[in-house]
Design a protein around this motif. Structure first.
Motif, short mmCIF file in Angstrom:
data_model
loop_
_atom_site.label_atom_id
_atom_site.label_comp_id
_atom_site.label_asym_id
_atom_site.label_seq_id
_atom_site.Cartn_x
_atom_site.Cartn_y
_atom_site.Cartn_z
N LYS A 1 -1.45 5.15 0.02
CA LYS A 1 -1.45 3.75 0.60
C LYS A 1 -1.00 3.55 1.88
CE LYS A 1 -0.92 -0.65 -1.50
NZ LYS A 1 -0.06 -1.44 -2.68
N THR A 2 -1.68 2.84 2.87
CA THR A 2 -1.35 2.90 4.21
C THR A 2 -0.06 1.71 4.41
OG1 THR A 2 -3.08 1.24 4.79
CG2 THR A 2 -3.35 3.54 4.91
N ILE A 3 0.29 1.53 5.53
CA ILE A 3 1.49 0.66 5.64
C ILE A 3 0.77 -0.87 5.83
CG2 ILE A 3 1.44 0.76 8.20
CD1 ILE A 3 4.75 0.49 7.84
N GLU A 4 -0.51 -0.77 6.56
CA GLU A 4 -1.18 -2.05 6.32
C GLU A 4 -1.38 -2.75 5.00
OE1 GLU A 4 -2.05 0.51 8.17
OE2 GLU A 4 -2.34 -0.02 10.39
N ASP A 5 -1.81 -1.73 4.08
CA ASP A 5 -2.33 -2.03 2.66
C ASP A 5 -0.79 -2.47 2.17
OD1 ASP A 5 -4.75 -1.47 2.92
OD2 ASP A 5 -4.60 0.44 2.33
N THR A 6 0.19 -2.05 2.27
CA THR A 6 1.55 -2.43 1.59
C THR A 6 1.90 -3.85 1.95
OG1 THR A 6 2.22 0.04 1.43
CG2 THR A 6 3.65 -1.58 1.27
N ILE A 7 1.73 -3.80 3.46
CA ILE A 7 2.17 -5.18 3.99
C ILE A 7 1.36 -6.47 3.46
CG2 ILE A 7 2.07 -6.69 6.09
CD1 ILE A 7 3.18 -4.22 7.61
N LYS A 8 0.00 -6.14 3.26
CA LYS A 8 -0.94 -7.04 2.87
C LYS A 8 -0.55 -7.41 1.40
CE LYS A 8 -4.58 -5.88 5.89
NZ LYS A 8 -5.87 -5.11 6.07
N GLU A 10 2.61 -7.04 -0.19
CA GLU A 10 3.76 -7.28 -0.61
C GLU A 10 4.29 -8.63 0.24
OE1 GLU A 10 5.75 -5.83 -2.77
OE2 GLU A 10 4.22 -4.63 -3.20
N MET A 11 3.40 -8.96 1.31
CA MET A 11 3.93 -10.29 2.28
C MET A 11 2.55 -11.14 2.44
SD MET A 11 5.92 -8.39 5.01
CE MET A 11 7.36 -7.34 4.52
N SER A 12 2.98 -12.13 2.80
CA SER A 12 1.82 -13.11 3.15
C SER A 12 2.34 -13.92 4.49
CB SER A 12 1.07 -13.97 1.96
OG SER A 12 2.58 -14.74 1.65
N GLY A 13 1.23 -14.79 4.83
CA GLY A 13 1.67 -15.79 6.07
C GLY A 13 1.77 -14.91 7.44
N ASN A 14 2.69 -15.80 8.24
CA ASN A 14 2.98 -15.59 9.57
C ASN A 14 3.79 -14.33 9.53
OD1 ASN A 14 1.78 -17.73 10.45
ND2 ASN A 14 3.28 -19.04 10.73
N LEU A 15 4.70 -13.94 8.53
CA LEU A 15 5.24 -12.60 8.80
C LEU A 15 4.30 -11.22 8.59
CD1 LEU A 15 8.00 -11.20 9.04
CD2 LEU A 15 8.35 -11.52 6.41
N ALA A 16 3.57 -11.30 7.61
CA ALA A 16 2.66 -10.37 7.54
C ALA A 16 1.85 -10.32 8.52
CB ALA A 16 1.75 -10.59 6.32
N LYS A 17 1.10 -11.43 9.33
CA LYS A 17 0.18 -11.48 10.35
C LYS A 17 1.12 -10.63 11.55
CE LYS A 17 -2.37 -15.49 9.24
NZ LYS A 17 -2.71 -16.67 9.75
N THR A 18 2.37 -11.10 11.56
CA THR A 18 3.16 -10.36 12.79
C THR A 18 3.34 -8.95 12.77
OG1 THR A 18 4.40 -12.60 12.94
CG2 THR A 18 5.66 -10.75 13.72
N TYR A 19 3.59 -8.53 11.55
CA TYR A 19 3.91 -6.99 11.34
C TYR A 19 2.75 -6.21 11.40
CZ TYR A 19 8.36 -7.68 9.23
OH TYR A 19 9.77 -7.87 8.83
#
Length: 79
Positions: A1-8, A10-19
């Motif tokens: 699993k890529t880091i992008e998939d993990t962020i998507k 596990e997170m949402s909103g502006n924090l996910a967009k920022t990461y």
């Protein structure tokens, strides 16, 4: 699993967009800015604030690489 998939997943909103933006910028800075320019000029009207911010901040640093990345990503010149 890529880091992008993990962020998507596990997170949402502006924090996910920022990461996601940070990761994209770190992996391919000219590509990131080429994508941001495309978003700024896409559709009706132009997001002139974003476009000006990118052009002015990157003009002396890596404009040539951004132009090359834009042409590679979208099959048309940035000019």
């Amino acid at each position: 699993k890529t880091i992008e998939d993990t962020i998507k997943s596990e997170m949402s909103g502006n924090l996910a967009k920022t990461y996601l933006a940070l990761i994209s910028n770190i992996r391919n800075r000219p590509g990131y800015f080429a994508q941001e320019i495309k978003k700024a000029i896409k559709g009706l009207g132009t997001d002139e604030h974003t476009l000006n911010r990118i052009i002015v901040s990157r003009c002396e640093i890596d404009t040539k690489q951004i132009k090359e990345e834009y042409a590679k990503l979208y099959n048309k010149p940035l000019e």
